[in-house]
Motif scaffolding. Structure first.
Motif, mmCIF file in Angstrom:
data_model
loop_
_atom_site.group_PDB
_atom_site.id
_atom_site.type_symbol
_atom_site.label_atom_id
_atom_site.label_comp_id
_atom_site.label_asym_id
_atom_site.label_seq_id
_atom_site.Cartn_x
_atom_site.Cartn_y
_atom_site.Cartn_z
ATOM 1 N N THR A 132 0.860 -1.188 0.000
ATOM 2 C CA THR A 132 0.000 0.000 0.000
ATOM 3 C C THR A 132 0.896 1.237 0.000
ATOM 4 O OG1 THR A 132 -1.678 -1.162 1.283
ATOM 5 C CG2 THR A 132 -1.825 1.239 1.243
ATOM 6 N N TRP B 25 -1.521 6.677 1.082
ATOM 7 C CA TRP B 25 -2.869 6.222 1.445
ATOM 8 C C TRP B 25 -2.925 5.754 2.892
ATOM 9 C CZ3 TRP B 25 -5.319 8.909 -1.490
ATOM 10 C CH2 TRP B 25 -5.002 9.041 -2.841
ATOM 11 N N ARG C 16 -3.141 9.131 4.839
ATOM 12 C CA ARG C 16 -4.421 9.820 4.675
ATOM 13 C C ARG C 16 -5.609 8.981 5.141
ATOM 14 N NH1 ARG C 16 -4.863 14.389 2.046
ATOM 15 N NH2 ARG C 16 -6.984 13.888 1.369
ATOM 16 N N ASP C 17 -5.701 7.752 4.647
ATOM 17 C CA ASP C 17 -6.906 6.954 4.874
ATOM 18 C C ASP C 17 -6.884 6.158 6.167
ATOM 19 O OD1 ASP C 17 -7.721 7.938 2.435
ATOM 20 O OD2 ASP C 17 -7.309 6.081 1.341
ATOM 21 N N THR C 18 -5.724 5.635 6.538
ATOM 22 C CA THR C 18 -5.640 4.808 7.740
ATOM 23 C C THR C 18 -5.389 5.656 8.980
ATOM 24 O OG1 THR C 18 -4.781 2.998 6.372
ATOM 25 C CG2 THR C 18 -4.518 2.796 8.769
ATOM 26 N N GLY D 184 -5.513 9.161 9.050
ATOM 27 C CA GLY D 184 -6.273 10.419 9.058
ATOM 28 C C GLY D 184 -5.421 11.670 8.996
ATOM 29 N N THR E 39 -4.343 14.142 6.778
ATOM 30 C CA THR E 39 -4.712 14.577 5.428
ATOM 31 C C THR E 39 -3.939 15.794 4.940
ATOM 32 O OG1 THR E 39 -6.554 15.848 6.333
ATOM 33 C CG2 THR E 39 -7.030 13.585 5.600
#
Length: 150
Positions: free
Chosen positions: A19, A23, A26-28, A30, A32
């Motif tokens: 991965t 990502w 940002r996604d796991t 947070g 951003t």
């Protein structure tokens, strides 16, 4: 499971080894502030520091940075160099739209940590991130001001 350290905090994550770090941030996690731009490591919007070196996180597999210190824009002011750069950015009103600026600040931090008093050639060589607004002259001025404040 992958264990990474981001902004001084260790995280044990259940993500695929390949991965992209962007990502995961940002996604796991947070976080951003690191932006997605091109996805092919060309624009630099996703730049973070890995053991002090600027890296484009959209193309860095998360397992390749296990055991290394990852710093994102959220923690850049905890570093004296990063704090000077942020102050210079604010004082000079460097950003226009601001989208690329987290990556610009991270690249500038890596530059000043490696070369505290950079020449114009050093700045030009290190600052390869793209800015759609064309704030390159102000970015260079911010780097010079932060270097002079040291």
């Amino acid at each position: 499971m992958v264990q990474i350290t981001v902004n001084g905090t260790a995280h044990q994550l259940e993500v695929e080894d390949d991965t992209p770090l962007l990502w995961v941030l940002r996604d796991t996690l947070g976080l951003t502030g690191t932006k997605y731009g091109c996805g092919v490591a060309q624009c630099g919007a996703c730049t973070v520091l890995v053991d002090g070196m600027a890296m484009r996180s959209c193309q860095v597999p998360v397992d390749s940075v296990a055991g290394q210190a990852i710093t994102t824009i959220e923690a850049v002011e905890q570093d004296p160099v990063g704090a000077r750069l942020v102050s210079a950015w604010v004082a000079l009103d460097v950003p226009q739209c601001g989208y690329c600026q987290s990556g610009q600040l991270m690249a500038a931090t890596a530059l000043l940590k490696e070369t505290p008093k950079p020449s114009e050639a050093d700045i030009a060589g290190a600052m390869t991130n793209l800015c759609r607004c064309g704030t390159y002259n102000m970015i260079a001025a911010g780097i010079r001001q932060a270097a002079d404040a040291a």
